[in-house]
Design a protein around this motif. Structure first.
Motif, PDB file in Angstrom:
ATOM      1  N   LYS A  14      -7.466  11.336 -11.248  1.00 31.38           N
ATOM      2  CA  LYS A  14      -8.479  11.110 -12.178  1.00 31.38           C
ATOM      3  C   LYS A  14      -8.689  11.957 -13.476  1.00 31.38           C
ATOM      4  N   ARG A  15      -8.816  13.306 -13.105  1.00 29.15           N
ATOM      5  CA  ARG A  15      -8.980  14.314 -14.201  1.00 29.15           C
ATOM      6  C   ARG A  15      -7.546  14.670 -14.871  1.00 29.15           C
ATOM      7  N   ARG A  16      -7.664  15.099 -15.971  1.00 25.95           N
ATOM      8  CA  ARG A  16      -6.217  15.501 -16.662  1.00 25.95           C
ATOM      9  C   ARG A  16      -6.727  16.780 -17.731  1.00 25.95           C
ATOM     10  N   SER A  17      -6.366  17.802 -17.477  1.00 28.74           N
ATOM     11  CA  SER A  17      -6.687  18.628 -18.268  1.00 28.74           C
ATOM     12  C   SER A  17      -5.890  18.485 -19.809  1.00 28.74           C
ATOM     13  N   ALA A  18      -6.792  18.967 -20.764  1.00 27.45           N
ATOM     14  CA  ALA A  18      -6.378  18.904 -22.176  1.00 27.45           C
ATOM     15  C   ALA A  18      -5.006  19.561 -22.431  1.00 27.45           C
ATOM     16  N   ARG A  19      -4.815  20.596 -21.576  1.00 28.69           N
ATOM     17  CA  ARG A  19      -3.397  21.203 -21.803  1.00 28.69           C
ATOM     18  C   ARG A  19      -2.498  20.579 -21.751  1.00 28.69           C
ATOM     19  N   ASP A  37      10.273  11.813 -19.365  1.00 31.61           N
ATOM     20  CA  ASP A  37      11.505  12.538 -18.630  1.00 31.61           C
ATOM     21  C   ASP A  37      11.041  13.949 -18.392  1.00 31.61           C
ATOM     22  N   CYS A  38      10.192  14.630 -19.133  1.00 31.82           N
ATOM     23  CA  CYS A  38       9.416  15.663 -18.903  1.00 31.82           C
ATOM     24  C   CYS A  38       8.116  15.654 -19.026  1.00 31.82           C
ATOM     25  N   ALA A  39       7.164  16.670 -18.339  1.00 35.61           N
ATOM     26  CA  ALA A  39       5.839  16.732 -18.483  1.00 35.61           C
ATOM     27  C   ALA A  39       5.761  17.795 -19.654  1.00 35.61           C
ATOM     28  N   VAL A  40       4.661  17.403 -20.678  1.00 34.49           N
ATOM     29  CA  VAL A  40       4.413  18.292 -22.119  1.00 34.49           C
ATOM     30  C   VAL A  40       3.398  19.396 -21.991  1.00 34.49           C
ATOM     31  N   ILE A  41       3.291  20.501 -21.967  1.00 29.60           N
ATOM     32  CA  ILE A  41       2.071  21.259 -21.975  1.00 29.60           C
ATOM     33  C   ILE A  41       2.007  22.039 -23.142  1.00 29.60           C
ATOM     34  N   ASP A  42       0.787  22.029 -23.589  1.00 31.26           N
ATOM     35  CA  ASP A  42       0.324  22.670 -24.971  1.00 31.26           C
ATOM     36  C   ASP A  42       0.582  24.099 -24.761  1.00 31.26           C
ATOM     37  N   ALA A  43       0.882  24.730 -25.872  1.00 22.75           N
ATOM     38  CA  ALA A  43       1.393  26.164 -26.065  1.00 22.75           C
ATOM     39  C   ALA A  43       0.800  26.552 -27.333  1.00 22.75           C
ATOM     40  N   PRO A  44       0.244  27.966 -27.791  1.00 22.43           N
ATOM     41  CA  PRO A  44       0.034  28.206 -28.987  1.00 22.43           C
ATOM     42  C   PRO A  44       1.090  28.057 -29.877  1.00 22.43           C
ATOM     43  N   GLY A  45       0.945  28.064 -31.226  1.00 25.58           N
ATOM     44  CA  GLY A  45       2.266  28.127 -32.141  1.00 25.58           C
ATOM     45  C   GLY A  45       2.731  26.727 -32.378  1.00 25.58           C
ATOM     46  N   ASN A  46       3.870  26.374 -32.624  1.00 19.20           N
ATOM     47  CA  ASN A  46       4.113  25.200 -33.215  1.00 19.20           C
ATOM     48  C   ASN A  46       5.151  24.410 -32.141  1.00 19.20           C
ATOM     49  N   HIS A  47       5.356  25.071 -30.791  1.00 16.71           N
ATOM     50  CA  HIS A  47       6.123  24.677 -29.804  1.00 16.71           C
ATOM     51  C   HIS A  47       5.287  24.242 -28.525  1.00 16.71           C
ATOM     52  N   TYR A  48       5.602  23.019 -27.965  1.00 14.29           N
ATOM     53  CA  TYR A  48       5.076  22.655 -26.709  1.00 14.29           C
ATOM     54  C   TYR A  48       6.081  23.231 -25.523  1.00 14.29           C
ATOM     55  N   GLU A  49       5.661  23.549 -24.488  1.00 11.86           N
ATOM     56  CA  GLU A  49       6.440  23.580 -23.142  1.00 11.86           C
ATOM     57  C   GLU A  49       6.765  22.481 -22.430  1.00 11.86           C
ATOM     58  N   ILE A  50       7.982  22.143 -22.208  1.00 16.04           N
ATOM     59  CA  ILE A  50       8.031  21.072 -21.424  1.00 16.04           C
ATOM     60  C   ILE A  50       8.770  21.376 -20.020  1.00 16.04           C
ATOM     61  N   VAL A  51       8.482  20.733 -18.954  1.00  9.17           N
ATOM     62  CA  VAL A  51       8.856  20.806 -17.566  1.00  9.17           C
ATOM     63  C   VAL A  51       9.578  19.408 -17.070  1.00  9.17           C
ATOM     64  N   THR A  52      10.665  19.603 -16.108  1.00 11.53           N
ATOM     65  CA  THR A  52      11.215  18.631 -15.543  1.00 11.53           C
ATOM     66  C   THR A  52      11.719  19.001 -13.978  1.00 11.53           C
ATOM     67  N   THR A  53      11.583  18.159 -13.169  1.00 14.51           N
ATOM     68  CA  THR A  53      12.337  18.737 -11.853  1.00 14.51           C
ATOM     69  C   THR A  53      13.047  17.389 -11.184  1.00 14.51           C
ATOM     70  N   ASP A  54      14.195  17.613 -10.508  1.00 11.69           N
ATOM     71  CA  ASP A  54      15.067  16.699 -10.012  1.00 11.69           C
ATOM     72  C   ASP A  54      15.710  17.118  -8.775  1.00 11.69           C
ATOM     73  N   ALA A  55      15.620  16.244  -7.701  1.00 13.05           N
ATOM     74  CA  ALA A  55      16.116  16.747  -6.652  1.00 13.05           C
ATOM     75  C   ALA A  55      17.472  15.832  -6.480  1.00 13.05           C
ATOM     76  N   LEU A  56      18.612  16.677  -5.694  1.00  5.79           N
ATOM     77  CA  LEU A  56      19.807  15.992  -5.240  1.00  5.79           C
ATOM     78  C   LEU A  56      19.765  15.957  -3.863  1.00  5.79           C
ATOM     79  N   ILE A  57      20.080  14.948  -3.047  1.00  6.34           N
ATOM     80  CA  ILE A  57      19.947  14.998  -1.592  1.00  6.34           C
ATOM     81  C   ILE A  57      21.348  14.503  -1.054  1.00  6.34           C
ATOM     82  N   GLU A  58      21.787  15.413  -0.096  1.00  3.06           N
ATOM     83  CA  GLU A  58      22.864  14.862   0.411  1.00  3.06           C
ATOM     84  C   GLU A  58      22.941  13.219   1.006  1.00  3.06           C
ATOM     85  N   SER A  59      23.983  12.718   0.974  1.00  4.60           N
ATOM     86  CA  SER A  59      24.009  11.296   1.454  1.00  4.60           C
ATOM     87  C   SER A  59      23.108  10.249   0.683  1.00  4.60           C
ATOM     88  N   VAL A  60      22.518  10.662  -0.456  1.00  3.52           N
ATOM     89  CA  VAL A  60      21.784   9.714  -1.291  1.00  3.52           C
ATOM     90  C   VAL A  60      22.298  10.150  -2.654  1.00  3.52           C
TER      91      VAL A  60
END
Ligand code: ADP
Ligand code: MG
Length: 355
Positions: free
Chosen positions: A21-26, A34-57
């Motif tokens: 429902k809610r989403r922070s302005a940050r 492909d990544c989430a984008v998080i606000d940061a001071p200055g002229n860059h954003y922080e970006i985050v991604t996560t991926d799992a590798l599972i045996e047999s899949v």
């Protein structure tokens, strides 16, 4: 009541997203890219991604060396950072380890993991280690940075934009096919076989190419990395803008190894190219006026780049213009879906075959 298999991976993600429902302005971009984008001071954003590798899949210990697995667990995340135009910097690693896993395996895994960290200047800053009853489980979370005015997302293509893909498609899927059928005598040279298998077990993320796009003034309107297969990932690019696309069969890029091995083994390369998946190439759209400039730039750096089609205004209609002039509509669920996975079935079938 429907279960996960009936819903499919993408409807499940939509379900999760629709309950938020809610989403922070940050958070500039949440679920869906492909990544989430998080606000940061200055002229860059922080970006985050996560991926799992599972045996047999995602991998099978009988065909995957631990060092390659260590490298790949980083590469697939680096590829997601590249898809946004970013640069990775910090990783977190979670391992679910079955009790019988040899210590030697973990040494080799970390050798590969650290190689990738050094190559891409990534620092491992934390994670978690737990036991797993049966299968090895690997999850990497990767953080990166992207310049605010050069963030590439899945959203933003317009009708008339040209569609590009780096490198070649289908090699990884064919490499997996070769790995999974050792009993079959593939008519293939050792060199071609090794090249295709490498594309599957040790892919190279296109970070360098993404950096070049981000540092240029080229008008890239949307971008994604090809992990689920070309057809499906193109649907992701077209989806939010209610767009469609035309793909030209004769422009779809094939490596020499894939061409040769398909030819000598009487195999149709098209399904591998369209929906094989795990290619980790960059798929992006560009304003038509910038095409020449882009091609010149990629020629200079010697990275193969193919102009494979055009974005259209026909919502959801992604079609293949075949060499014989006919058209084929490509469905959204034509690629890799964890809950309708043909690859998993193939692994299982293969395993049964070996017992
Ligand atoms: P990719 O193939 O690029 O790794 P995915 O198809 O795995 O992307 O995921 C698509 C989007 O859905 C991403 O933004 C991802 O973070 C999000 N997502 C996937 N699974 C979940 C989940 N269980 N909870 C929240 N977000 C999820
Ligand atoms: Mg991706």
């Amino acid at each position: 009541m429907s279960d996960a298999a009936q819903l499919g991976e993408f409807d499940l993600i939509d379900k999760i997203q629709s309950r938020l429902k809610r989403r922070s302005a940050r958070i500039k971009l949440g679920i869906g890219d492909d990544c989430a984008v998080i606000d940061a001071p200055g002229n860059h954003y922080e970006i985050v991604t996560t991926d799992a590798l599972i045996e047999s899949v995602h991998f099978d210990l009988s065909t995957t060396a631990p060092r390659q697995l260590g490298r790949k667990s980083q590469s697939v995340n680096i590829s997601d950072i590249a898809a946004m135009g970013g640069t990775p910097h910090t990783a977190f690693l979670t391992l679910g380890i079955p009790p019988k896993l040899p210590a030697r395996f973990l040494d080799q895994f970390f050798l590969g993991f650290n190689e990738r960290c050094r190559e891409y200047k990534i620092e491992l800053a934390g994670g978690d280690t737990v036991s797993s009853p049966k299968h090895l489980f690997i999850n990497v979370t990767l953080l990166g940075q992207v310049k605010k005015n050069r963030l590439f997302t899945r959203d933003g293509a317009r009708p008339g934009d040209r569609i590009f893909v780096t490198g070649s498609l289908g090699d990884s899927a064919l490499g997996l096919k070769i790995l999974q059928s050792p009993e079959k005598k593939w008519a293939a040279s050792a060199k071609n076989r090794a090249e295709l298998i490498k594309a599957h077990v040790d892919p190279t993320p296109r970070l360098r190419e993404s950096r070049i796009l981000a540092q240029s003034k080229l008008r890239v309107t949307s971008m994604i990395d090809v992990s689920d297969g070309l057809a499906q990932d193109l649907h992701h690019l077209c989806r939010r803008g209610n767009l469609g696309a035309r793909l030209d069969q004769d422009k779809l890029p094939k490596s020499k190894a894939m061409e040769k091995v398909c030819q000598t083994n009487n195999l149709n390369p098209l399904p591998l190219i369209l929906s094989g998946g795990e290619d980790y190439e960059l798929l992006f759209t560009l304003k038509s006026e910038d095409v020449k400039k882009l091609l010149r730039r990629f020629h200079e750096i010697n990275t193969p780049l193919a102009l494979i089609g055009e974005v259209t205004a026909k919502s959801g209609e992604i079609f293949l213009q075949r060499n014989d002039g006919s058209k084929e509509l490509l469905k959204r669920d034509s690629g890799f879906d964890h809950f309708r996975s043909f690859r998993k079935k193939r692994i299982d079938r293969n395993r049964k075959g070996r017992l």
